[in-house]
Enzyme design. Structure first.
Site, mmCIF file in Angstrom:
data_model
loop_
_atom_site.group_PDB
_atom_site.id
_atom_site.type_symbol
_atom_site.label_atom_id
_atom_site.label_comp_id
_atom_site.label_asym_id
_atom_site.label_seq_id
_atom_site.Cartn_x
_atom_site.Cartn_y
_atom_site.Cartn_z
ATOM 1 N N LYS A 1 -8.407 12.293 -8.722
ATOM 2 C CA LYS A 1 -6.985 12.645 -8.677
ATOM 3 C C LYS A 1 -6.231 11.375 -8.297
ATOM 4 O O LYS A 1 -6.146 11.004 -7.127
ATOM 5 C CB LYS A 1 -6.765 13.756 -7.634
ATOM 6 C CG LYS A 1 -5.580 14.669 -7.898
ATOM 7 C CD LYS A 1 -4.246 13.975 -7.947
ATOM 8 C CE LYS A 1 -3.670 13.699 -6.585
ATOM 9 N NZ LYS A 1 -2.453 12.866 -6.636
ATOM 10 N N GLU B 1 -10.121 6.468 4.209
ATOM 11 C CA GLU B 1 -9.636 5.093 4.380
ATOM 12 C C GLU B 1 -8.124 5.157 4.480
ATOM 13 O O GLU B 1 -7.441 5.468 3.495
ATOM 14 C CB GLU B 1 -10.065 4.221 3.196
ATOM 15 C CG GLU B 1 -11.529 3.874 3.309
ATOM 16 C CD GLU B 1 -12.006 2.965 2.194
ATOM 17 O OE1 GLU B 1 -13.209 2.733 2.124
ATOM 18 O OE2 GLU B 1 -11.171 2.517 1.396
ATOM 19 N N CYS C 1 -3.204 -2.000 2.808
ATOM 20 C CA CYS C 1 -3.655 -1.387 4.063
ATOM 21 C C CYS C 1 -4.127 -2.444 5.059
ATOM 22 O O CYS C 1 -3.996 -2.266 6.264
ATOM 23 C CB CYS C 1 -4.767 -0.397 3.785
ATOM 24 S SG CYS C 1 -6.137 -1.133 2.893
ATOM 25 N N GLU D 1 3.511 1.889 10.388
ATOM 26 C CA GLU D 1 3.114 1.165 9.170
ATOM 27 C C GLU D 1 4.307 1.160 8.213
ATOM 28 O O GLU D 1 4.707 2.199 7.685
ATOM 29 C CB GLU D 1 1.915 1.860 8.509
ATOM 30 C CG GLU D 1 1.369 1.078 7.338
ATOM 31 C CD GLU D 1 0.242 1.807 6.593
ATOM 32 O OE1 GLU D 1 0.343 3.018 6.369
ATOM 33 O OE2 GLU D 1 -0.735 1.138 6.214
#
Ligand code: NAD
Length: 503
Positions: A190, A265, A299, A396
């Site tokens: 997906k 992750e 990331c 973030e």
């Protein structure tokens, strides 16, 4: 070297088929419309409509899971050398279509061609690396006990779901799908709704390479529809997920009823710590590269700069000069270093931090404003005079935005570095070896580089601690996730079996 116009012309050719036919789901080697109709894929470069994309729903996920289930036994039992050959052909197919992948990725995500041309080739490397492990992946151990010969084997866990984000989507998809296929699992992928193009190219390349129908299936759509249904599907044995930390929690909850194995992750707010004894020219290059490349939508970006107060003023002054010189522009221009952010929503989020920084009392030393009139371009930004309790140091931002925080001592640097919910990467710049050993030992992060930017080496473990994730990719760690350990004990003689119900 290709020019912007060369790239635009080529892109036009590559996009023609998407414009004409849109993107369908791909299940068991056949196209399938989305049960939920279609959604629009929009380019962040000029906000133009690229194509319609099938909006997969629970019915599409069920069809894909059934296809992955039906294809599992044949793929699992295919001789390893044959599976290996198919994975190598996939790598070759990626290399042959690397330019198409790179240009489509740039147009779909806003990432600069400078970086995406390498990302496409890294996708091929992922397939080659795991292809090389296929033959040994099922090997086990012999653990002899007094009465038994104990052997272990590893078997693929079954059909798995792979859910990927929109930053460097092609590379990240291959990173998950290559080891899953190498282990002998079948896959339902997906992709992120914001960047569906290259997932379609990947499944085509895989099928052209001889991957049997149903081994890799792609269902497009939204997280809360297709993604959720994938996590809840009883035939799917595990979910490999890359995305935000709060989505990681949802993945865990959604998989609870079917006892899913999850590999997460997630996000990061990674520190780069620069001590005054470091090689400062190289530290400067690495600090800039690790936050302003890939649009800062990365990331592992070093989004918090912790700089020793003795060198702070000079280091920040050099930083400002370089940040102001970074080339923001059309992502297909090979000279561009920063392209547009992925979407209006993300642009609003990132630019919102410019006001947050001012309100919290930080200084905008560079950038802090949009760039250009259309598309989601922002100037590379540097916040100084920040403290670690400010939102710009805790959240973030996921854009080309760096927050600089001063420190005086090693202990203070460590306490600031660890004072975050995240723990993905850390970067330490010092020429003091014992300090490097001490510091890395106590730094809370899954991956740490000393006197280096992030240089990925596929045999090493990739993953985070705390809110940055659970599980590791890379080397044999990937197989630990996609495979089950099995123990078989074989009696070596007539050992005593305790008798019940007997005289
Ligand atoms: P996201 O969590 O919004 O979406 C990621 C994927 O999850 C998408 O495919 C989305 O459709 C799907 N999704 C959303 N809700 C879902 C649900 N309820 N159930 C199932 N699937 C769902 O993340 P994003 O905004 O696409 O990507 C950026 C994030 O990814 C950042 O936080 C970044 O740090 C992280 N990231 C982490 C790594 C890593 O290796 N640690 C690598 C790249 C990106």
């Amino acid at each position: 070297m290709a020019t912007l116009n060369d790239n635009l012309e080529k892109l036009d050719g590559f996009l023609a088929r998407f414009r004409a036919h849109g993107i369908k789901n791909r299940i068991a080697g056949a196209d399938r419309d989305g049960g939920g109709g279609v959604f629009a894929s929009v380019s962040p470069v000029d906000e133009s409509h690229i194509c319609d994309v099938a909006r997969g729903d629970a019915g599409d996920i069920d069809a894909a899971a059934q296809a992955a289930h039906a294809a599992f036994a044949e793929w699992r039992d295919m001789p390893a050398t044959q599976r290996r050959a198919i994975l190598i052909r996939i790598a070759e197919g990626i290399e042959a279509r690397a330019e198409e992948i790179a240009l489509c990725e740039c147009w779909d995500t806003g990432q600069a061609y400078k970086f995406m041309s390498k990302a496409a080739l890294r996708g091929a490397e992922n397939f080659r690396y795991f292809a090389d492990q296929v033959v040994q992946a099922r090997d086990g151990q012999h653990l002899k006990s007094p009465t038994l010969m104990n052997i272990t084997t590893r078997v693929p866990i079954g059909p798995v779901g792979v859910i990927t984000p929109w930053n460097t989507p092609f590379m990240l998809s291959t990173w998950k799908i290559a080891p899953a296929l190498a282990a002998g699992c079948t896959v339902v992928h997906k992709p992120a709704e914001a960047s569906p193009l290259t997932a379609r190219l990947l499944v085509e390349i895989a099928e052209d390479a001889g991957l049997p129908p149903g081994v890799l299936n792609t269902v497009n759509g939204f997280g809360e529809e297709a993604g959720k249904a994938l996590c809840e599907h009883p035939l799917i044995r595990a979910i490999a997920f890359v995305g935000e930390s709060r989505t990681g929690s949802l993945i865990t909850k959604q998989g609870a009823d079917t006892l899913k194995r999850n590999h997460l992750e997630l996000g990061g707010k990674n520190p780069v710590i620069v001590f005054d004894d470091a090689e400062l020219d190289r530290a400067l290059d690495a600090v800039i590269f690790m936050i302003y490349s890939i649009n800062g939508e990365r990331c592992t970006s070093s989004s918090r700069l912790l700089v020793q107060d003795t060198i702070r003023a000079a280091f920040e002054a050099r930083l400002v000069e370089r940040v102001n010189a970074i080339r923001v522009g059309h992502p297909l221009d090979p000279k561009t270093e920063i392209g547009p952010l992925i979407s209006q929503e993300h642009y609003d989020k990132v630019t919102g931090y410019f006001d947050t920084a001012k309100a919290d009392g930080a200084t905008i030393a560079a950038g802090g404003a949009p760039a250009g009139d259309t598309g989601y371009f922002v100037k590379p930004t540097l916040f100084t005079d920040a403290t670690n309790d400010m939102r710009i140091a805790r959240e973030e931002i996921f854009g080309p935005v760096l927050t600089s925080i001063p420190f005086a001592t090693e202990d203070e640097a460590l306490s600031i570095a660890n004072d975050t919910p995240y723990g993905l990467t850390g970067y330490v710049w010092t020429n003091d070896l014992t300090r490097a050993l001490r510091f890395t030992d106590r730094l809370e992060a899954g991956m740490i580089w000393v006197n280096s930017e992030n240089v990925r080496h596929l045999p090493t473990p990739f993953g985070g601690v705390k809110a940055s994730g659970i599980g590791r990719d890379g080397g044999d760690w990937s197989f630990d996730f996609y495979m089950e350990q099995k123990h078989i004990g074989l009696a070596t003689g007539q050992h005593k079996i305790t008798k019940l119900g007997a005289l």
